[in-house]
Design an enzyme around this catalytic site. Structure first.
Site, PDB file in Angstrom:
ATOM      1  N   SER A  14      54.813  75.975 -18.808  1.00  0.00           N
ATOM      2  CA  SER A  14      55.290  77.361 -18.808  1.00  0.00           C
ATOM      3  C   SER A  14      56.405  77.525 -17.783  1.00  0.00           C
ATOM      4  O   SER A  14      56.203  77.304 -16.585  1.00  0.00           O
ATOM      5  CB  SER A  14      54.142  78.314 -18.481  1.00  0.00           C
ATOM      6  OG  SER A  14      54.687  79.582 -18.178  1.00  0.00           O
ATOM      7  N   HIS A  39      56.930  76.575 -22.985  1.00  0.00           N
ATOM      8  CA  HIS A  39      56.293  77.879 -23.169  1.00  0.00           C
ATOM      9  C   HIS A  39      57.071  78.929 -22.371  1.00  0.00           C
ATOM     10  O   HIS A  39      57.295  78.761 -21.168  1.00  0.00           O
ATOM     11  CB  HIS A  39      54.843  77.784 -22.676  1.00  0.00           C
ATOM     12  CG  HIS A  39      54.015  79.001 -22.919  1.00  0.00           C
ATOM     13  ND1 HIS A  39      53.413  79.278 -24.131  1.00  0.00           N
ATOM     14  CD2 HIS A  39      53.667  80.014 -22.086  1.00  0.00           C
ATOM     15  CE1 HIS A  39      52.723  80.411 -24.032  1.00  0.00           C
ATOM     16  NE2 HIS A  39      52.874  80.889 -22.800  1.00  0.00           N
ATOM     17  N   ASP A  41      57.197  82.783 -21.197  1.00  0.00           N
ATOM     18  CA  ASP A  41      56.386  83.991 -21.018  1.00  0.00           C
ATOM     19  C   ASP A  41      57.273  85.210 -20.819  1.00  0.00           C
ATOM     20  O   ASP A  41      57.859  85.388 -19.757  1.00  0.00           O
ATOM     21  CB  ASP A  41      55.487  83.827 -19.792  1.00  0.00           C
ATOM     22  CG  ASP A  41      54.337  82.879 -20.062  1.00  0.00           C
ATOM     23  OD1 ASP A  41      53.596  83.121 -21.035  1.00  0.00           O
ATOM     24  OD2 ASP A  41      54.180  81.903 -19.306  1.00  0.00           O
ATOM     25  N   MET A  43      57.556  89.150 -20.335  1.00  0.00           N
ATOM     26  CA  MET A  43      56.718  90.268 -19.856  1.00  0.00           C
ATOM     27  C   MET A  43      57.582  91.492 -19.628  1.00  0.00           C
ATOM     28  O   MET A  43      58.672  91.384 -19.063  1.00  0.00           O
ATOM     29  CB  MET A  43      56.068  89.881 -18.522  1.00  0.00           C
ATOM     30  CG  MET A  43      55.269  88.596 -18.591  1.00  0.00           C
ATOM     31  SD  MET A  43      54.573  88.211 -16.968  1.00  0.00           S
ATOM     32  CE  MET A  43      53.719  86.696 -17.325  1.00  0.00           C
ATOM     33  N   HIS A  72      55.985  83.491 -25.878  1.00  0.00           N
ATOM     34  CA  HIS A  72      54.765  84.309 -25.758  1.00  0.00           C
ATOM     35  C   HIS A  72      55.175  85.709 -25.323  1.00  0.00           C
ATOM     36  O   HIS A  72      55.569  85.925 -24.182  1.00  0.00           O
ATOM     37  CB  HIS A  72      53.849  83.631 -24.724  1.00  0.00           C
ATOM     38  CG  HIS A  72      52.581  84.372 -24.434  1.00  0.00           C
ATOM     39  ND1 HIS A  72      51.774  84.057 -23.356  1.00  0.00           N
ATOM     40  CD2 HIS A  72      51.962  85.399 -25.067  1.00  0.00           C
ATOM     41  CE1 HIS A  72      50.725  84.867 -23.336  1.00  0.00           C
ATOM     42  NE2 HIS A  72      50.820  85.703 -24.361  1.00  0.00           N
ATOM     43  N   MET A  74      54.449  89.106 -24.132  1.00  0.00           N
ATOM     44  CA  MET A  74      53.484  90.027 -23.515  1.00  0.00           C
ATOM     45  C   MET A  74      54.219  91.342 -23.338  1.00  0.00           C
ATOM     46  O   MET A  74      54.552  91.752 -22.212  1.00  0.00           O
ATOM     47  CB  MET A  74      53.005  89.440 -22.174  1.00  0.00           C
ATOM     48  CG  MET A  74      52.041  88.284 -22.367  1.00  0.00           C
ATOM     49  SD  MET A  74      51.867  87.285 -20.883  1.00  0.00           S
ATOM     50  CE  MET A  74      53.276  86.213 -21.092  1.00  0.00           C
ATOM     51  N   MET A 143      43.748  83.570 -24.514  1.00  0.00           N
ATOM     52  CA  MET A 143      44.100  83.651 -23.089  1.00  0.00           C
ATOM     53  C   MET A 143      42.895  83.227 -22.248  1.00  0.00           C
ATOM     54  O   MET A 143      41.781  83.703 -22.477  1.00  0.00           O
ATOM     55  CB  MET A 143      44.516  85.067 -22.703  1.00  0.00           C
ATOM     56  CG  MET A 143      45.845  85.545 -23.282  1.00  0.00           C
ATOM     57  SD  MET A 143      47.284  84.516 -22.905  1.00  0.00           S
ATOM     58  CE  MET A 143      47.282  84.493 -21.108  1.00  0.00           C
ATOM     59  N   ASP A 181      45.928  79.231 -22.484  1.00  0.00           N
ATOM     60  CA  ASP A 181      47.006  79.601 -21.558  1.00  0.00           C
ATOM     61  C   ASP A 181      46.402  80.279 -20.337  1.00  0.00           C
ATOM     62  O   ASP A 181      45.790  81.349 -20.451  1.00  0.00           O
ATOM     63  CB  ASP A 181      47.956  80.551 -22.307  1.00  0.00           C
ATOM     64  CG  ASP A 181      49.175  80.964 -21.493  1.00  0.00           C
ATOM     65  OD1 ASP A 181      49.320  80.492 -20.358  1.00  0.00           O
ATOM     66  OD2 ASP A 181      49.966  81.766 -22.017  1.00  0.00           O
TER      67      ASP A 181
HETATM   68  C1  DX5 Z   1      50.038  84.231 -17.892  1.00  0.00           C
HETATM   69  C2  DX5 Z   1      51.037  83.439 -18.717  1.00  0.00           C
HETATM   70  C3  DX5 Z   1      50.879  81.975 -18.558  1.00  0.00           C
HETATM   71  C4  DX5 Z   1      51.124  81.480 -17.168  1.00  0.00           C
HETATM   72  C5  DX5 Z   1      50.231  80.318 -16.935  1.00  0.00           C
HETATM   73  O1  DX5 Z   1      50.303  85.574 -18.061  1.00  0.00           O
HETATM   74  O2  DX5 Z   1      50.890  83.745 -20.098  1.00  0.00           O
HETATM   75  O3  DX5 Z   1      51.640  81.235 -19.497  1.00  0.00           O
HETATM   76  O4  DX5 Z   1      52.447  81.099 -16.920  1.00  0.00           O
HETATM   77  O5  DX5 Z   1      50.349  79.940 -15.610  1.00  0.00           O
HETATM   78  P1  DX5 Z   1      49.339  78.935 -14.939  1.00  0.00           P
HETATM   79  O6  DX5 Z   1      49.366  77.656 -15.728  1.00  0.00           O
HETATM   80  O7  DX5 Z   1      49.912  78.784 -13.581  1.00  0.00           O
HETATM   81  O8  DX5 Z   1      47.989  79.562 -14.972  1.00  0.00           O
HETATM   82 ZN    ZN Z   2      51.864  82.420 -21.778  1.00  0.00          ZN
END
Ligand code: DX5
Ligand code: ZN
Length: 222
Positions: A14, A39, A41, A43, A72, A74, A143, A181
């Site tokens: 990620s 990956h 993320d 947000m 992903h 969010m 998750m 994840d």
């Molecule tokens: C959390 C994200 C993850 C995050 C995982 O909201 O969706 O993808 O980056 O991070 P680690 O591997 O550090 O838990």
């Molecule tokens: Zn993620």
């Protein structure tokens, strides 16, 4: 690009845990370390209590690299922003079942654009919420932390949900990947794989490792 099935183990570092001042080099480091997917993320500060990056970053990485981009979302309105992530070059787009949109319609639009369609559920959301969509997806993201931040501890009690998702897939002869994840490292990847997950998203344990190649390999082999 080799097409993966749910029988293949995929390691997806990620980018959230990368050094944001050097995203190009960090992407290259992930690729050279054996990452299968990257990956990303996204947000929005509404759906989760954090703001990361948007389509411009996805587009830049797509323009300069060949790696499969696992996006992903969010965000509260994935339906509204979808065309921008498609245009940016996402290969898989995962939306949350809890977000404000017509879930079936969004998944349909993702597939029509030629992307893999992913559906995510938060730790508090029961498996029954995603059941109506399981024949319309390529990937189910369970998750294993409350989304929003990297570096949180793995929630072991999510493994029942992963097992249920794998059993349901077998019973209904479906083909979706199961992705985990949050809090994934070598040990928790092994636990997740035994429960039925094949795609391992890992931020801190990959980008945060001195030897990223060894970290990726340990997650793949776990
Ligand atoms: C959390 C994200 C993850 C995050 C995982 O909201 O969706 O993808 O980056 O991070 P680690 O591997 O550090 O838990
Ligand atoms: Zn993620």
């Amino acid at each position: 690009m080799i097409k993966k099935t749910y029988l293949d183990r995929v390691v997806a570092p990620s980018l959230l845990a990368a050094d944001f001042s050097r995203l190009g080099e960090e992407t290259t480091r992930a690729i050279n370390s054996g990452a299968d997917w990257l990956h990303l993320d996204v947000m929005d500060g509404h759906f989760v209590d954090n703001i990361s990056f948007g389509p411009a970053v996805v587009q830049t990485i797509h323009a300069t690299n060949d790696i499969f981009l696992d996006v992903h979302l969010m965000i509260s309105r994935p339906d509204h922003y979808l065309p921008r992530f498609i245009a940016a070059g996402a290969d898989c787009i995962t939306v949350h079942v809890e977000a404000q949109h017509d879930v079936g319609e969004t998944l349909k639009r993702i597939r029509e654009a030629g992307c893999l369609a992913g559906l995510a559920l938060n730790p508090a959301t029961p498996f029954t919420e995603v059941v109506p969509f399981l024949d319309k997806i390529d990937l189910l993201l369970c998750m294993t932390v409350v989304p929003g931040f990297g570096g949180q501890p793995f929630m072991m009690d999510m493994m029942g949900k992963v097992e249920t998702a794998a059993e349901y897939r077998k019973a209904k002869k479906l083909i979706y990947h199961i992705e985990v994840d949050g809090g994934i490292g070598a040990e928790t990847a092994g636990v997740s794989a035994r429960a039925g997950a094949n795609i391992m998203v890992a931020g801190s344990t990959t980008f945060g490792a001195k030897d990223m190649a060894a970290a990726v390999a340990s997650i793949r082999e776990a």
